[in-house]
Motif scaffolding. Structure first.
Motif, PDB file in Angstrom:
ATOM      1  N   ILE A 149       5.191  31.141  -8.728  1.00 21.93           N
ATOM      2  CA  ILE A 149       6.183  30.204  -9.261  1.00 21.93           C
ATOM      3  C   ILE A 149       7.374  30.096  -8.326  1.00 21.93           C
ATOM      4  O   ILE A 149       7.912  29.006  -8.082  1.00 21.93           O
ATOM      5  CB  ILE A 149       6.609  30.645 -10.681  1.00 21.93           C
ATOM      6  CG1 ILE A 149       5.449  30.467 -11.665  1.00 21.93           C
ATOM      7  CG2 ILE A 149       7.818  29.854 -11.156  1.00 21.93           C
ATOM      8  CD1 ILE A 149       5.690  31.082 -13.025  1.00 21.93           C
ATOM      9  N   GLU A 150       7.798  31.228  -7.779  1.00 24.30           N
ATOM     10  CA  GLU A 150       8.917  31.210  -6.836  1.00 24.30           C
ATOM     11  C   GLU A 150       8.576  30.398  -5.591  1.00 24.30           C
ATOM     12  O   GLU A 150       9.404  29.648  -5.058  1.00 24.30           O
ATOM     13  CB  GLU A 150       9.307  32.641  -6.451  1.00 24.30           C
ATOM     14  CG  GLU A 150       9.987  33.416  -7.556  1.00 24.30           C
ATOM     15  CD  GLU A 150      11.267  32.743  -8.019  1.00 24.30           C
ATOM     16  OE1 GLU A 150      12.011  32.222  -7.158  1.00 24.30           O
ATOM     17  OE2 GLU A 150      11.523  32.723  -9.238  1.00 24.30           O
ATOM     18  N   ILE A 200       9.108  25.272  -2.253  1.00 23.55           N
ATOM     19  CA  ILE A 200       8.559  24.092  -1.567  1.00 23.55           C
ATOM     20  C   ILE A 200       8.908  22.797  -2.303  1.00 23.55           C
ATOM     21  O   ILE A 200       8.384  21.725  -1.972  1.00 23.55           O
ATOM     22  CB  ILE A 200       7.037  24.215  -1.411  1.00 23.55           C
ATOM     23  CG1 ILE A 200       6.347  24.284  -2.779  1.00 23.55           C
ATOM     24  CG2 ILE A 200       6.683  25.435  -0.571  1.00 23.55           C
ATOM     25  CD1 ILE A 200       4.814  24.314  -2.693  1.00 23.55           C
ATOM     26  N   GLY A 201       9.784  22.919  -3.324  1.00 18.79           N
ATOM     27  CA  GLY A 201      10.318  21.706  -3.957  1.00 18.79           C
ATOM     28  C   GLY A 201       9.651  21.274  -5.237  1.00 18.79           C
ATOM     29  O   GLY A 201       9.860  20.131  -5.685  1.00 18.79           O
ATOM     30  N   ARG A 203       9.810  20.825 -14.318  1.00 21.11           N
ATOM     31  CA  ARG A 203       8.890  20.252 -15.298  1.00 21.11           C
ATOM     32  C   ARG A 203       7.444  20.507 -14.903  1.00 21.11           C
ATOM     33  O   ARG A 203       6.589  20.816 -15.751  1.00 21.11           O
ATOM     34  CB  ARG A 203       9.142  18.750 -15.422  1.00 21.11           C
ATOM     35  CG  ARG A 203       8.278  18.065 -16.473  1.00 21.11           C
ATOM     36  CD  ARG A 203       8.497  16.576 -16.440  1.00 21.11           C
ATOM     37  NE  ARG A 203       8.028  16.001 -15.181  1.00 21.11           N
ATOM     38  CZ  ARG A 203       8.143  14.710 -14.853  1.00 21.11           C
ATOM     39  NH1 ARG A 203       8.758  13.882 -15.690  1.00 21.11           N
ATOM     40  NH2 ARG A 203       7.692  14.265 -13.708  1.00 21.11           N
ATOM     41  N   ASP A 204       7.128  20.384 -13.611  1.00 20.85           N
ATOM     42  CA  ASP A 204       5.753  20.593 -13.160  1.00 20.85           C
ATOM     43  C   ASP A 204       5.308  22.042 -13.350  1.00 20.85           C
ATOM     44  O   ASP A 204       4.112  22.312 -13.509  1.00 20.85           O
ATOM     45  CB  ASP A 204       5.621  20.212 -11.684  1.00 20.85           C
ATOM     46  CG  ASP A 204       5.872  18.723 -11.449  1.00 20.85           C
ATOM     47  OD1 ASP A 204       5.601  17.945 -12.386  1.00 20.85           O
ATOM     48  OD2 ASP A 204       6.346  18.358 -10.372  1.00 20.85           O
ATOM     49  N   ILE A 205       6.272  22.971 -13.321  1.00 21.11           N
ATOM     50  CA  ILE A 205       5.938  24.387 -13.512  1.00 21.11           C
ATOM     51  C   ILE A 205       5.684  24.690 -14.984  1.00 21.11           C
ATOM     52  O   ILE A 205       4.763  25.432 -15.335  1.00 21.11           O
ATOM     53  CB  ILE A 205       7.072  25.275 -12.968  1.00 21.11           C
ATOM     54  CG1 ILE A 205       7.215  25.073 -11.446  1.00 21.11           C
ATOM     55  CG2 ILE A 205       6.822  26.737 -13.295  1.00 21.11           C
ATOM     56  CD1 ILE A 205       8.401  25.774 -10.846  1.00 21.11           C
ATOM     57  N   ARG A 206       6.476  24.108 -15.871  1.00 24.46           N
ATOM     58  CA  ARG A 206       6.433  24.468 -17.281  1.00 24.46           C
ATOM     59  C   ARG A 206       5.391  23.669 -18.086  1.00 24.46           C
ATOM     60  O   ARG A 206       4.831  24.196 -19.050  1.00 24.46           O
ATOM     61  CB  ARG A 206       7.821  24.269 -17.904  1.00 24.46           C
ATOM     62  CG  ARG A 206       8.860  25.214 -17.329  1.00 24.46           C
ATOM     63  CD  ARG A 206      10.265  24.895 -17.839  1.00 24.46           C
ATOM     64  NE  ARG A 206      11.238  25.805 -17.259  1.00 24.46           N
ATOM     65  CZ  ARG A 206      11.584  26.979 -17.787  1.00 24.46           C
ATOM     66  NH1 ARG A 206      11.040  27.367 -18.922  1.00 24.46           N
ATOM     67  NH2 ARG A 206      12.461  27.764 -17.192  1.00 24.46           N
ATOM     68  N   ARG A 254      15.022  30.575 -14.990  1.00 25.81           N
ATOM     69  CA  ARG A 254      15.262  29.226 -14.502  1.00 25.81           C
ATOM     70  C   ARG A 254      15.648  29.237 -13.036  1.00 25.81           C
ATOM     71  O   ARG A 254      16.092  30.253 -12.480  1.00 25.81           O
ATOM     72  CB  ARG A 254      16.371  28.563 -15.315  1.00 25.81           C
ATOM     73  CG  ARG A 254      15.975  28.283 -16.750  1.00 25.81           C
ATOM     74  CD  ARG A 254      16.991  27.409 -17.439  1.00 25.81           C
ATOM     75  NE  ARG A 254      16.522  27.055 -18.784  1.00 25.81           N
ATOM     76  CZ  ARG A 254      15.737  26.026 -19.024  1.00 25.81           C
ATOM     77  NH1 ARG A 254      15.325  25.255 -18.053  1.00 25.81           N
ATOM     78  NH2 ARG A 254      15.340  25.764 -20.268  1.00 25.81           N
ATOM     79  N   GLU A 255      15.433  28.117 -12.436  1.00 22.79           N
ATOM     80  CA  GLU A 255      15.738  28.002 -10.999  1.00 22.79           C
ATOM     81  C   GLU A 255      17.230  28.155 -10.791  1.00 22.79           C
ATOM     82  O   GLU A 255      18.033  27.520 -11.481  1.00 22.79           O
ATOM     83  CB  GLU A 255      15.299  26.619 -10.509  1.00 22.79           C
ATOM     84  CG  GLU A 255      15.451  26.450  -9.017  1.00 22.79           C
ATOM     85  CD  GLU A 255      14.941  25.091  -8.571  1.00 22.79           C
ATOM     86  OE1 GLU A 255      14.870  24.886  -7.347  1.00 22.79           O
ATOM     87  OE2 GLU A 255      14.615  24.254  -9.429  1.00 22.79           O
TER      88      GLU A 255
END
Length: 277
Positions: free
Chosen positions: A194-195, A200-201, A205-208, A275-276
């Motif tokens: 995930i990190e 890489i941008g 939303r795409d992660i969750r 969170r980021e």
């Protein structure tokens, strides 16, 4: 849905393993239980407790002749009442039709052993007053109205529904907890991945989203299979779907419950995802 998202969802479903199967099973059991309770409740109210059916009062009489006099007086007091007198022989024949296995025992009894009955049907609004009036008639030995079994049935049904709702809620909460744990374990297992995605941008939303969709699918599979089982049960029972009280709105509500619970569990599980910065 792009290919990467699709592959990610499939991977997470596979990684959920036994936990995912348990979550789907819990929703399945909760769906079948809730649907069965709704069906039984609808059938009981449609067939037994409906306000459109007349009340019934069964009266034990001292003699059939006195029964006709009571019936005539009853009709004068309550014009909406319909009364029928059953002589002792008719009462025995009625019992034989209900319990043919007792034919030998009933045949040995003399006709005088059976009481003459007055069977009264009248609107529910007159039931209490008519029962009280009949109890005060000299020719009446006993008057019992259908209220004697309706009220206990209503209490028993209310208790069963309360217990069923509590059990269904427990099962759905268990599903949410299982999905929460499965998502949390997957998040922790892929923390490094995930990190890298963030570096890489990749958007948050795409992660969750894959985790949320996976949770919704696990819950949805259980609810859909549960509704299918309910429909199959309705077909093999002698009642039929309409009498069992399974309208499409209720079925759709049962189907939607599974994905909602699974998504809620996944949301709680994602609380462990930092969170980021």
């Amino acid at each position: 849905m792009n290919r990467h998202l699709f592959r990610e969802i499939l991977r997470q479903l596979g990684e959920s393993g036994g936990a995912g199967a348990v979550a789907a099973l819990l929703v399945f059991v909760a769906t079948v239980l809730a649907g069965s309770l709704l069906a039984i409740r609808a059938w009981v109210y449609a067939e037994l407790l409906t306000l459109h059916q007349p009340a019934t009062i069964t009266v034990a009489l001292s003699s059939p002749q006195a029964g006709w006099e009571v019936a005539d007086q009853l009709r004068q007091q309550f014009p909406g009442a319909a009364a029928n007198v059953l002589a002792p022989g008719a009462v025995r024949a009625e019992l034989l039709s209900w319990f043919p296995q007792l034919a030998g025992a009933l045949a040995t009894l003399a006709e005088e052993s059976f009481p003459a009955l007055l069977v009264v049907e009248l609107p529910r609004s007159d039931e209490a007053a008519a029962t009280m009036w009949l109890e005060h008639q000299p020719a009446v030995r006993l008057a019992a109205s259908s209220r004697l079994w309706r009220e206990p049935l209503q209490r028993a049904l209310a208790g069963a529904l309360a217990g069923g709702v509590a059990l269904t809620g427990t099962l759905l909460a268990g599903c949410a907890i299982v999905v929460l744990l499965a998502v949390r374990l997957m998040v922790l297992a892929h923390a490094d991945e995930i990190e890298i995605m963030r570096l890489i941008g990749a958007r948050e939303r795409d992660i969750r989203v894959p985790y949320l969709v996976s949770g919704a699918i696990l819950g949805g599979v259980g609810s859909v299979v549960g509704v299918v089982v309910l429909l199959l049960l309705a077909r093999v029972t002698p009642f039929g779907t309409s009498t069992l009280g399974l309208p499409w709105k209720e079925l759709l509500g049962l189907v939607a419950t599974g994905p909602a619970v699974g998504t809620a569990g996944a949301l709680l599980g994602l609380a462990t995802l930092p969170r980021e910065p």
